[in-house]
Write an enzyme that holds these catalytic residues in place. Structure first.
Site, short mmCIF file in Angstrom:
data_model
loop_
_atom_site.label_atom_id
_atom_site.label_comp_id
_atom_site.label_asym_id
_atom_site.label_seq_id
_atom_site.Cartn_x
_atom_site.Cartn_y
_atom_site.Cartn_z
N ASN A 62 -8.10 -5.20 -1.89
CA ASN A 62 -7.04 -4.90 -2.85
C ASN A 62 -7.32 -5.53 -4.20
OD1 ASN A 62 -6.52 -7.26 -1.27
ND2 ASN A 62 -4.37 -7.27 -1.86
N GLU A 64 -5.37 -6.39 -7.58
CA GLU A 64 -4.04 -6.49 -8.19
C GLU A 64 -4.17 -6.61 -9.72
OE1 GLU A 64 -1.91 -9.57 -6.08
OE2 GLU A 64 -1.78 -8.30 -4.30
N CYS A 73 -4.51 -0.63 -3.46
CA CYS A 73 -4.71 -1.14 -2.10
C CYS A 73 -6.18 -1.05 -1.70
CB CYS A 73 -3.92 -0.29 -1.10
SG CYS A 73 -2.15 -0.43 -1.24
N GLU A 75 -7.47 0.08 1.02
CA GLU A 75 -7.84 1.36 1.65
C GLU A 75 -8.27 2.37 0.60
OE1 GLU A 75 -5.16 -0.49 2.25
OE2 GLU A 75 -4.19 0.04 4.13
N CYS A 112 -0.12 1.66 3.67
CA CYS A 112 1.15 1.99 3.00
C CYS A 112 1.27 3.51 2.83
CB CYS A 112 1.21 1.28 1.65
SG CYS A 112 0.23 2.09 0.36
N CYS A 115 -1.41 5.17 0.61
CA CYS A 115 -2.72 5.24 1.27
C CYS A 115 -2.71 6.31 2.37
CB CYS A 115 -3.09 3.88 1.84
SG CYS A 115 -3.49 2.68 0.55
N1 THU Z 1 -2.02 -3.82 0.40
C1 THU Z 1 -3.19 -3.20 0.75
O1 THU Z 1 -4.23 -3.37 0.11
N2 THU Z 1 -3.16 -2.40 1.85
C2 THU Z 1 -2.10 -2.25 2.68
O2 THU Z 1 -2.20 -1.54 3.67
C3 THU Z 1 -0.86 -2.95 2.40
C4 THU Z 1 -0.77 -3.64 1.08
C5 THU Z 1 -2.05 -4.73 -0.76
C6 THU Z 1 -1.37 -4.26 -2.00
C7 THU Z 1 -1.06 -5.58 -2.68
O3 THU Z 1 -2.21 -5.99 -3.40
C8 THU Z 1 -0.84 -6.55 -1.53
O4 THU Z 1 -1.44 -5.95 -0.40
C9 THU Z 1 0.62 -6.84 -1.25
O5 THU Z 1 1.34 -5.68 -1.11
#
Ligand code: THU
Length: 164
Positions: A62, A64, A73, A75, A112, A115
């Site tokens: 991920n 941010e 994310c 994925e 999520c 994704c």
């Molecule tokens: N996140 C992912 O990378 N994949 C998921 O399946 C769930 C959430 C990340 C997004 C964000 O950077 C952090 O997790 C918190 O939501």
């Protein structure tokens, strides 16, 4: 009025040694890439590993951003890279795991909604299912054979074309 019941099928693996050899390899790759996540805001690090038909494994974590919605994310980082670099390779599977700097995770971490929508796009593009493997708790994993199990009645290009 009629009630429609939609069923999903998942496999539950008690721990990672029950996973297939390929999934265990994805797990190791996802664990490596998770450490490199850029997650200073949530302190929730996610790693994803995608297995392609040609045997390559593409990883993502991920990313941010101070402007929160600009992040992405793990994925989709992995899937978009795979699709950008290997547009003609089918995606066989994707495994996703997470770690929190706030404490040990003992919960499910499934892709999520956004994704799921992206996985659905690539399933439709390649005309075959993508296995999705994700944490169920600290030890166990769940897997399903297609995004249809996680995103039933999804919106896709058929909807745009007025097809069923
Ligand atoms: N996140 C992912 O990378 N994949 C998921 O399946 C769930 C959430 C990340 C997004 C964000 O950077 C952090 O997790 C918190 O939501």
């Amino acid at each position: 009025m009629e009630e429609l019941i939609i069923q999903s099928r998942f496999r539950l693996y008690k721990n990672k040694t029950e996973l297939s050899a390929e999934a265990q390899q994805l797990f190791e790759k996802a664990r490596e890439v998770l450490k490199k996540a850029h997650a200073p805001y949530s302190r929730f690090k996610v790693g994803a590993a995608v297995a392609l038909q040609n045997g390559d494994i593409i990883c993502g974590n991920n990313q941010e951003n101070a402007a929160y919605p600009s992040g992405l994310c793990a994925e989709r980082v992995a899937l978009f890279y795979a699709a950008a670099q290997y547009p003609d390779q089918k995606i066989k599977s994707i495994l996703v795991i997470a770690e929190s700097e706030k404490g040990d995770l003992n919960c499910r971490v499934s892709p999520c909604g956004a994704c799921r929508q992206s996985i659905a796009e690539y399933e439709q593009k390649q005309g075959s299912g993508i296995e999705i493997i994700f944490m169920h708790d600290a030890e166990a994993f769940l897997s399903c054979q297609s995004i249809k199990d996680l995103l039933p009645l999804g919106f896709d290009s058929d909807s745009l074309e007025n097809k069923k």
